[in-house]
Motif scaffolding. Structure first.
Motif, PDB file in Angstrom:
ATOM      1  N   GLN A   1     -11.882  10.988  14.161  1.00 20.52           N
ATOM      2  CA  GLN A   1     -10.784  11.296  13.265  1.00 20.52           C
ATOM      3  C   GLN A   1     -10.709  10.101  11.802  1.00 20.52           C
ATOM      4  N   ALA A   2     -10.883  10.395  10.962  1.00 18.17           N
ATOM      5  CA  ALA A   2     -10.957   8.889   9.761  1.00 18.17           C
ATOM      6  C   ALA A   2     -10.005   8.543   9.565  1.00 18.17           C
ATOM      7  N   GLN A   3      -9.743   7.768   9.437  1.00 18.22           N
ATOM      8  CA  GLN A   3      -8.427   6.720   9.344  1.00 18.22           C
ATOM      9  C   GLN A   3      -8.464   6.519   8.042  1.00 18.22           C
ATOM     10  N   LEU A   4      -7.337   6.735   7.677  1.00 18.84           N
ATOM     11  CA  LEU A   4      -6.056   6.225   5.810  1.00 18.84           C
ATOM     12  C   LEU A   4      -6.013   4.632   5.735  1.00 18.84           C
ATOM     13  N   VAL A   5      -6.395   3.996   5.292  1.00 22.75           N
ATOM     14  CA  VAL A   5      -5.597   3.000   5.036  1.00 22.75           C
ATOM     15  C   VAL A   5      -5.310   2.699   3.543  1.00 22.75           C
ATOM     16  N   GLU A   6      -4.022   2.562   3.174  1.00 22.92           N
ATOM     17  CA  GLU A   6      -3.814   2.627   1.875  1.00 22.92           C
ATOM     18  C   GLU A   6      -3.214   0.676   1.552  1.00 22.92           C
ATOM     19  N   SER A   7      -3.162   0.631   0.839  1.00 22.66           N
ATOM     20  CA  SER A   7      -3.274  -1.008   0.169  1.00 22.66           C
ATOM     21  C   SER A   7      -2.693  -0.493  -1.323  1.00 22.66           C
ATOM     22  N   GLY A   8      -2.550  -2.304  -2.330  1.00 23.88           N
ATOM     23  CA  GLY A   8      -1.881  -1.892  -2.931  1.00 23.88           C
ATOM     24  C   GLY A   8      -0.390  -2.125  -3.737  1.00 23.88           C
ATOM     25  N   GLY A   9       0.267  -2.472  -2.230  1.00 26.08           N
ATOM     26  CA  GLY A   9       1.580  -2.928  -2.343  1.00 26.08           C
ATOM     27  C   GLY A   9       2.160  -3.853  -2.637  1.00 26.08           C
ATOM     28  N   GLY A  10       3.329  -4.202  -2.694  1.00 30.58           N
ATOM     29  CA  GLY A  10       3.669  -5.311  -3.168  1.00 30.58           C
ATOM     30  C   GLY A  10       5.470  -5.946  -4.069  1.00 30.58           C
ATOM     31  N   SER A  11       5.523  -6.710  -4.435  1.00 33.70           N
ATOM     32  CA  SER A  11       6.698  -6.538  -4.599  1.00 33.70           C
ATOM     33  C   SER A  11       6.544  -7.026  -6.909  1.00 33.70           C
ATOM     34  N   VAL A  12       7.547  -5.973  -7.139  1.00 36.71           N
ATOM     35  CA  VAL A  12       7.203  -6.571  -8.585  1.00 36.71           C
ATOM     36  C   VAL A  12       8.576  -6.295  -8.884  1.00 36.71           C
ATOM     37  N   GLN A  13       9.104  -6.363 -10.522  1.00 37.95           N
ATOM     38  CA  GLN A  13      10.111  -6.560 -10.715  1.00 37.95           C
ATOM     39  C   GLN A  13      10.039  -4.648 -11.993  1.00 37.95           C
ATOM     40  N   ALA A  14      11.354  -4.438 -12.034  1.00 37.43           N
ATOM     41  CA  ALA A  14      11.826  -3.316 -12.626  1.00 37.43           C
ATOM     42  C   ALA A  14      10.817  -3.390 -14.092  1.00 37.43           C
ATOM     43  N   GLY A  15      10.192  -1.806 -14.042  1.00 35.53           N
ATOM     44  CA  GLY A  15       9.618  -1.381 -15.562  1.00 35.53           C
ATOM     45  C   GLY A  15       8.239  -2.223 -15.583  1.00 35.53           C
ATOM     46  N   GLY A  16       7.586  -2.415 -14.020  1.00 39.83           N
ATOM     47  CA  GLY A  16       6.282  -3.202 -13.756  1.00 39.83           C
ATOM     48  C   GLY A  16       5.934  -2.004 -13.361  1.00 39.83           C
ATOM     49  N   SER A  17       4.211  -1.994 -12.620  1.00 40.52           N
ATOM     50  CA  SER A  17       3.642  -1.784 -13.158  1.00 40.52           C
ATOM     51  C   SER A  17       2.346  -2.326 -11.440  1.00 40.52           C
ATOM     52  N   LEU A  18       1.705  -1.062  -9.975  1.00 46.23           N
ATOM     53  CA  LEU A  18       1.348  -0.980  -9.119  1.00 46.23           C
ATOM     54  C   LEU A  18      -0.046  -0.318  -9.247  1.00 46.23           C
ATOM     55  N   ARG A  19      -0.448  -0.286  -8.130  1.00 51.20           N
ATOM     56  CA  ARG A  19      -1.946   1.108  -8.612  1.00 51.20           C
ATOM     57  C   ARG A  19      -2.021   0.780  -6.593  1.00 51.20           C
ATOM     58  N   LEU A  20      -1.405   1.818  -6.388  1.00 54.44           N
ATOM     59  CA  LEU A  20      -1.905   1.959  -4.939  1.00 54.44           C
ATOM     60  C   LEU A  20      -3.226   2.872  -4.553  1.00 54.44           C
ATOM     61  N   SER A  21      -4.206   2.580  -3.838  1.00 53.30           N
ATOM     62  CA  SER A  21      -5.366   3.090  -2.545  1.00 53.30           C
ATOM     63  C   SER A  21      -5.126   4.167  -1.470  1.00 53.30           C
ATOM     64  N   CYS A  22      -5.389   4.316  -1.234  1.00 49.99           N
ATOM     65  CA  CYS A  22      -6.293   5.230  -0.579  1.00 49.99           C
ATOM     66  C   CYS A  22      -7.434   5.618   0.271  1.00 49.99           C
ATOM     67  N   ALA A  23      -7.403   4.569   1.240  1.00 48.14           N
ATOM     68  CA  ALA A  23      -9.274   4.842   1.636  1.00 48.14           C
ATOM     69  C   ALA A  23      -9.649   4.710   2.953  1.00 48.14           C
ATOM     70  N   SER A  24     -10.048   6.702   2.916  1.00 48.52           N
ATOM     71  CA  SER A  24     -10.176   6.571   4.270  1.00 48.52           C
ATOM     72  C   SER A  24     -11.996   6.162   4.805  1.00 48.52           C
ATOM     73  N   SER A  25     -11.703   6.313   5.936  1.00 52.43           N
ATOM     74  CA  SER A  25     -12.954   5.260   6.966  1.00 52.43           C
ATOM     75  C   SER A  25     -13.920   6.421   7.158  1.00 52.43           C
ATOM     76  N   GLY A  26     -13.791   7.465   6.191  1.00 55.33           N
ATOM     77  CA  GLY A  26     -14.887   8.019   7.048  1.00 55.33           C
ATOM     78  C   GLY A  26     -14.587   9.859   5.466  1.00 55.33           C
ATOM     79  N   ARG A  27     -15.133  10.779   5.560  1.00 53.37           N
ATOM     80  CA  ARG A  27     -15.669  11.581   4.916  1.00 53.37           C
ATOM     81  C   ARG A  27     -14.437  12.314   4.784  1.00 53.37           C
ATOM     82  N   ILE A  28     -14.352  12.744   4.033  1.00 51.30           N
ATOM     83  CA  ILE A  28     -12.464  13.798   3.412  1.00 51.30           C
ATOM     84  C   ILE A  28     -13.246  15.002   3.255  1.00 51.30           C
ATOM     85  N   LEU A  29     -13.065  16.008   4.369  1.00 56.57           N
ATOM     86  CA  LEU A  29     -13.604  17.006   3.746  1.00 56.57           C
ATOM     87  C   LEU A  29     -13.060  18.138   2.632  1.00 56.57           C
ATOM     88  N   SER A  30     -14.297  18.105   1.961  1.00 56.38           N
ATOM     89  CA  SER A  30     -13.787  18.928   0.458  1.00 56.38           C
ATOM     90  C   SER A  30     -13.016  19.694   0.393  1.00 56.38           C
TER      91      SER A  30
END
Length: 125
Positions: free
Chosen positions: A1-30
């Motif tokens: 089964q493919a592994q999912l890895v999240e990234s992009g987290g962190g600390s930010v001030q209220a009103g700010g932005s973050l972009r999280l990514s979820c990357a799969s180590s293998g193909r995701i079924l269509s």
């Protein structure tokens, strides 16, 4: 089964932005659905957003009312990745964010079988 890895987290001030990514180590079924959920200690995991994978082209998507107008979910074609763009962050968005894949267009976490380890998002006032 493919592994999912999240990234992009962190600390930010209220009103700010973050972009999280979820990357799969293998193909995701269509036909898969990719969801984002979040959890704070002592509370149930909460639905945030989901999207149909559709071979990476992305299909219909849904976001929770609590984040509507602030968060968007999208697929990254060719990269086996789903991103969660989070704008106008609030203190109450502080949580560990998880991505997961499942077969059904469902906001219930029980519909998702494969989960990542999560990434911490902290929003300070």
């Amino acid at each position: 089964q493919a592994q999912l890895v999240e990234s992009g987290g962190g600390s930010v001030q209220a009103g700010g932005s973050l972009r999280l990514s979820c990357a799969s180590s293998g193909r995701i079924l269509s036909s898969s659905v990719v969801g984002w959920f979040r959890q704070v200690p002592g509370k149930e995991r909460e639905f945030v957003a989901l999207i149909r994978w559709r071979g990476g082209q992305g299909g219909s998507a849904l976001v929770a009312d609590s984040v509507k107008g602030r968060f968007t979910i999208a697929t990254v074609s060719g990269a086996n990745t789903v991103v969660l763009q989070m704008n106008s962050l609030r203190e109450e968005d502080t949580a560990i964010y998880y991505c997961a894949t499942g077969s059904h267009y469902d906001t219930n976490q029980r519909a998702y079988r494969n989960w990542g380890q999560g990434t911490q998002v902290t929003v300070a006032s």
